[in-house]
Write an enzyme that holds these catalytic residues in place. Structure first.
Site, PDB file in Angstrom:
ATOM      1  N   ALA B  23       0.613  -1.011   0.039  1.00  0.00           N
ATOM      2  CA  ALA B  23      -0.085   0.005  -0.118  1.00  0.00           C
ATOM      3  C   ALA B  23       0.908   1.210   0.040  1.00  0.00           C
ATOM      4  O   ALA B  23       0.565   2.101  -0.884  1.00  0.00           O
ATOM      5  CB  ALA B  23      -0.950  -0.076   1.249  1.00  0.00           C
ATOM      6  N   CYS B  56       2.196 -12.767   0.075  1.00  0.00           N
ATOM      7  CA  CYS B  56       1.335 -14.026  -0.318  1.00  0.00           C
ATOM      8  C   CYS B  56       2.430 -15.030  -1.074  1.00  0.00           C
ATOM      9  O   CYS B  56       2.003 -16.302  -1.276  1.00  0.00           O
ATOM     10  CB  CYS B  56       0.487 -13.773  -1.396  1.00  0.00           C
ATOM     11  SG  CYS B  56      -0.222 -11.915  -0.787  1.00  0.00           S
ATOM     12  N   ASN B 320      -2.492  -2.912  -2.806  1.00  0.00           N
ATOM     13  CA  ASN B 320      -2.322  -2.281  -4.022  1.00  0.00           C
ATOM     14  C   ASN B 320      -3.316  -1.374  -4.696  1.00  0.00           C
ATOM     15  O   ASN B 320      -3.122  -0.194  -4.891  1.00  0.00           O
ATOM     16  CB  ASN B 320      -1.824  -3.406  -5.065  1.00  0.00           C
ATOM     17  CG  ASN B 320      -0.383  -3.922  -4.999  1.00  0.00           C
ATOM     18  OD1 ASN B 320       0.368  -3.320  -5.610  1.00  0.00           O
ATOM     19  ND2 ASN B 320      -0.505  -4.843  -4.310  1.00  0.00           N
ATOM     20  N   ARG B 457     -28.691 -21.404 -11.468  1.00  0.00           N
ATOM     21  CA  ARG B 457     -30.123 -22.201 -11.990  1.00  0.00           C
ATOM     22  C   ARG B 457     -30.924 -22.893 -10.649  1.00  0.00           C
ATOM     23  O   ARG B 457     -31.993 -22.573 -10.457  1.00  0.00           O
ATOM     24  CB  ARG B 457     -29.947 -23.247 -13.033  1.00  0.00           C
ATOM     25  CG  ARG B 457     -30.136 -22.767 -14.390  1.00  0.00           C
ATOM     26  CD  ARG B 457     -29.470 -23.713 -15.399  1.00  0.00           C
ATOM     27  NE  ARG B 457     -30.451 -24.638 -15.515  1.00  0.00           N
ATOM     28  CZ  ARG B 457     -30.331 -25.910 -16.260  1.00  0.00           C
ATOM     29  NH1 ARG B 457     -29.144 -25.975 -16.906  1.00  0.00           N
ATOM     30  NH2 ARG B 457     -31.366 -26.713 -16.073  1.00  0.00           N
TER      31      ARG B 457
END
Lengths: 466, 466
Positions: B23, B56, B320, B457
Site C-alpha cells: 500500500a 503472499c 495495491n 439455476r
C-alpha cells in the site's frame, strides 16, 4: 386436424418440437419437468440419427482428444423417450401450416409423409454450414464438421487418406479448432483465410497474435486467400485447393466457413426473420407475433446487449439457455433470455483465445466512440512457476467510460478470464468501476493486479485523460 | 518544525509514507507519477530490510516453487529511490504528532531518533500476525511467515531440522498453504485447527471437502484442537505441540493463525479505529476526520459491499488498490475504493479453494434470510480430457434472489471461476439474472452450462419455489 396425427388426447395439449439437438431437446426436457404426460404430450422431430449432441466437441473427437463419438451425446434418444418424449428420429419437418397449427413431417428413409397438429410449437432447426458454390466442392475428401455424421465421414477419410496434407478453409473458431485436430492427427496443415488475420471475431491486432502462434505450431496460415476451386483427381478425390493466387495440395479438406440459420421452414411459413436470416423472438423466446410458437438455438437471432442490435450466434451454450427458457414458458412457468454480450472462447493447442462485447469495427458501426488499450500481463504472479504471458485488449466508450469489449490471447488461464468482462458488460459497468473489482488473488492464480484489471486501469486512464 | 527534518523546500509539499510495502509504496509511486519532485517531496519509512514484496508468495518460496527470495520483491529500494522517493529502510516511526503534522522515526540499528514534518501523511503500517501467549511459543523452530525475514528464518530451520515432522497451527489460507509448502519439502505435516473444519472462511460443509482432500494428500488434519503449549527440548528447540487432548511431536512449527491490523501508532495518535482494530477511512482512503492523512493496506478496515459492514481483510491485492487510490488523490487526481465483496482464492497442492461474499453465518449475523444450494459439476465438458469435479455452493437472498455468496472447491480451473460471482455481487445481480450470463463456453474450458450457472439455476429455482 387430419387423421394421421392421431389427435391429442382430450384435456391435454400437444407440444411439437422441430429439431432434436440442444435447444429443442432442452425445451422438451424442461417442459416435461414442469408438466407430466397427462397434461402435455411432447412430440419431437429430428431429421438426423442423434439427439442432444455436442457439435462443439466434434473437433476434439476428430483430433483424438475424445475417443468415442458417443461421448459427445449428452442424452440419447432412448433417454428422452424414457422421460415421456415421443421422439421421431430420421423424420424431417417439411412444412409448417401456421393457420392450421400443424406440421408435415417426412420419414427420411421411407419418404412417407403425415401431418401432426400442435397446440404449441418449438422451432429449433439449427444452422447450416456455409458451403460455397465452388467447382469441385463435392469431391471426395472435402468435409464439413457440423454433425456427428460429418465427423464420422471426416474420420473415415483421415483413416484412408493417401497423404498427410490437410487444407482448412476458414480461420474462425471451427477453422482453428480443426487445424489443431489435424495437427494432432499428424497432418501438415494449411489454413486458407479470407480475412487479413485469422479469428475475424477479434480485431486484426489481436488476430495477428493468433497468426503468429499458429505459425509457431507449424500451421501454415495464408491470409487474404480467396478460394476459387477444389481440384480433383481422376478417382474423384480432392487433390488441391486453388485460390486466386496459388494451389495448395490437399489429401483432405475441411470447410469451416461459418454457419447460417436454417430457417427455410420458417421462411416458407411467413414467420418473421431478421437481417441475418434468423427467426425473431421476444424475450420469452416466442416468435414475434405468434403466441403459440417459440424458437431457440442456432436458428434465431439474439439481442446484443452491448450494441443494441440483433445478431446471429451459433453456440451450444446459448441454445441450451434458449431451450431452458422455452421449456419453462411452455411448461407454464416464466423465464426470459435477455440477450448476449458476444462471449466466445477457443483454443489452438496451448493457445487460448477469448472475446466478448464489441470489436473496434462493431463500435464504429453502431456509432460509438471508444478508447482502445492493449496490455501485457501474466496468468500467475510473475515469480510463480507456469506464469505465462497474456495480452488483453479492452474497449471503453469515450466520456462515459462504459466497458464495450475485451479480447484476450494467451496460454493456460487466459481464456476464461473473459468471463469477468462478460459479467461487467451485462451489468453495464464502466472501466473505472472495474478497476476496483475484488477478483481472486493468490500467486498461483493471478498477479496482484489481475490482467483484466491492468487493462481496466489503462482504459480508465485513457478515458479520464490523466 | 524541528531542525532535524531538514524542512520542505519552499513551494513544494512533503508527503510522508509510513510503511514500505504494497500500500505505502504503491501510493508513493502513483503520487510520484502524477507529481514530480519539484512539486512533491516523498519520504517513506520502512522498519524492515525490504520494500514492495509479496508476502503472499512466501509459502511458495518456502515450499521450493519459487527459488529465490528476491523473486518476491516487486520493486527494490534502489528502484524506488531512482524514481525520486526518499526511502529510509530500517527506520521505524514511533510517534505520530497529528496536531504538529510530524512523525518521529527511529533508526532501528543506531537507535537515533528525529522528527519529520509532513504536509500529507500515508499510514500503511500493515498487519501483525497473531502470536498467542503460550508457554514455549518463543522456542527455536517456531515460525511465523509474515515477512521475508520470517521466511528466511523458517528456511534456515528446515535446512537444519533434525527430523521431518512439521506442525502447522491454524487451517486458514496461510495454514493450508504452509501445509502444502512443507509437504513439498518432504515433511510429515499435521495441521492443528481450532475450528470444526479447515478454512473457516468457507461454510463447514465446504470446509469438509478441503479436509478430505488434505487427508488425501497425506496431511494429518486435527479439528477442534486448542493448542495449550509448545514443548521444548533441553537445547531450546521445539519438540512438540500440546493441545488440550494430545501432544504432536514437531521438529518445526509454523504459526498461521491470522493477522491483526498494526495500528498502535494510529491508536496512540487518537485516529479513528473500527471494531476490528483497523483504521477507518472514507471512500478516498482518507482517515475519517483527518484531511491530510490517508491510510491503506492491511492496517485499515474496508466496507463489505454485500453485508454493508466494516471488515478487516489482509490481502495484497486490496493493499495495491488502496495505494493506487491514495497516490492518485495525493497526487492531485481523484479516485475511490468502493469496498470489497470478500473474494479469496487459495490452493493446497492441486486442490483449489475459492470464496466470495457471505457465508451462511455472515448472512445470519446481518439478518439476511437466504437459500443455499450446492451443486457438482466439472471444469470442462465431461468428455474433454482433464475435466475435473468441482463443487459450487451459492447463497441467494430470499424473496429478492440477490446473490449473497459463492464458495468453490475443486481442481484445476475451479478457483478463478469465483470471479464471475465477485463481479455479479459487485453489480448486485440476482441469481435469476446470473442464469442468463454469457460466459465463455468451449469444451476445453467449461461444460455447456458453466458450473457457476448450474448453481445459479438451482438457486433461482429455490428462490422462486418452482
Amino acid at each position: 386436424m387430419s387423421m394421421s396425427d392421431g389427435g391429442a388426447r382430450p384435456g391435454r395439449e400437444r407440444l411439437v418440437v422441430v429439431g432434436g439437438d440442444a435447444a429443442g431437446m432442452s425445451a422438451a426436457s424442461q417442459a416435461r419437468r414442469l408438466k407430466d404426460p397427462d397434461a402435455l404430450e411432447i412430440v419431437a422431430f429430428e431429421r438426423g440419427h442423434f439427439t442432444s449432441f455436442s457439435a462443439c466437441g466434434i473437433p476434439y473427437w476428430v483430433g483424438g482428444d475424445v475417443a468415442e463419438r458417443d461421448q459427445l451425446i449428452a442424452r440419447t434418444p432412448e433417454e428422452h423417450r424414457e422421460r415421456g418424449i415421443d421422439l421421431r428420429l430420421r423424420t424431417e419437418v417439411t412444412e409448417l401450416d401456421v393457420a392450421g397449427k400443424r406440421v408435415r413431417a417426412r420419414d427420411v428413409d421411407s419418404g412417407a409423409e403425415s401431418w401432426t397438429s400442435y397446440d404449441r410449437l418449438v422451432l429449433a432447426t439449427g444452422a447450416r454450414p456455409v458451403r460455397p458454390e465452388l467447382p469441385g466442392i463435392d469431391a471426395q475428401g472435402v468435409h464439413g464438421v457440423q454433425t456427428l455424421d460429418d465427423g464420422q465421414a471426416l474420420l473415415d477419410t483421415l483413416s484412408r487418406a493417401r497423404g498427410r496434407r490437410a487444407v482448412v478453409v476458414g480461420a474462425g473458431y471451427i477453422g482453428v479448432e480443426m487445424a489443431e485436430a489435424l495437427i494432432n492427427r499428424g497432418y501438415e496443415v494449411t489454413v486458407l483465410n479470407r480475412g487479413s488475420e485469422p479469428m475475424s471475431t477479434l480485431d486484426p491486432d489481436m488476430g495477428r497474435l493468433v497468426h503468429a502462434a499458429m505459425e509457431g505450431l507449424g500451421i501454415t496460415m495464408v491470409n487474404d486467400a480467396t478460394v476459387t476451386k477444389v481440384l480433383t483427381g481422376d478417382d474423384g478425390w480432392v487433390r488441391a485447393v486453388a485460390t486466386e493466387d496459388a494451389e495448395y495440395p490437399a489429401d483432405v479438406v475441411v470447410l469451416g466457413i461459418g454457419v447460417r440459420p436454417d430457417t427455410a421452414l420458417a421462411r416458407a411459413a411467413g414467420l418473421p426473420l431478421g437481417a441475418h436470416g434468423g427467426l425473431l423472438t421476444d424475450r420469452a423466446m416466442r416468435v414475434r407475433g405468434h403466441d403459440d410458437i417459440w424458437a431457440g438455438g442456432d436458428c434465431v437471432e439474439v439481442l446484443d446487449l452491448v450494441s443494441g442490435q440483433q445478431r446471429h450466434i451459433a453456440l451450444g451454450t446459448h441454445a441450451n439457455k434458449h431451450g431452458q427458457v422455452i421449456g419453462t414458458n411452455v411448461g407454464g412457468g416464466y423465464a426470459t433470455f435477455p440477450g448476449v454480450v458476444g462471449t466466445a472462447v477457443s483454443k489452438v493447442c496451448d493457445l487460448e483465445i477469448a472475446r466478448t462485447g464489441l470489436r473496434e469495427k462493431d463500435a464504429r458501426r453502431v456509432g460509438l466512440r471508444y478508447e482502445a488499450v492493449i496490455i501485457e500481463s501474466t496468468s500467475r504472479a510473475g515469480y510463480y512457476p507456469g506464469a505465462s504471458p497474456m495480452t488483453v485488449k479492452m474497449l471503453a466508450e469515450r466520456r462515459t467510460g462504459r466497458l464495450l469489449g475485451v479480447q484476450i490471447v494467451g496460454r493456460e488461464g487466459a481464456a476464461k478470464r473473459v468471463d469477468v468482462a462478460a459479467v461487467a458488460l451485462t451489468a453495464g459497468m464502466t472501466v473505472e468501476q472495474m478497476t476496483a473489482l475484488d477478483l481472486g488473488y493468490a500467486p498461483p492464480f493471478s498477479p496482484v493486479w489481475d490482467p483484466v484489471l491492468v487493462a481496466a486501469r489503462k482504459a480508465a486512464t485513457k478515458v479520464r485523460g490523466f
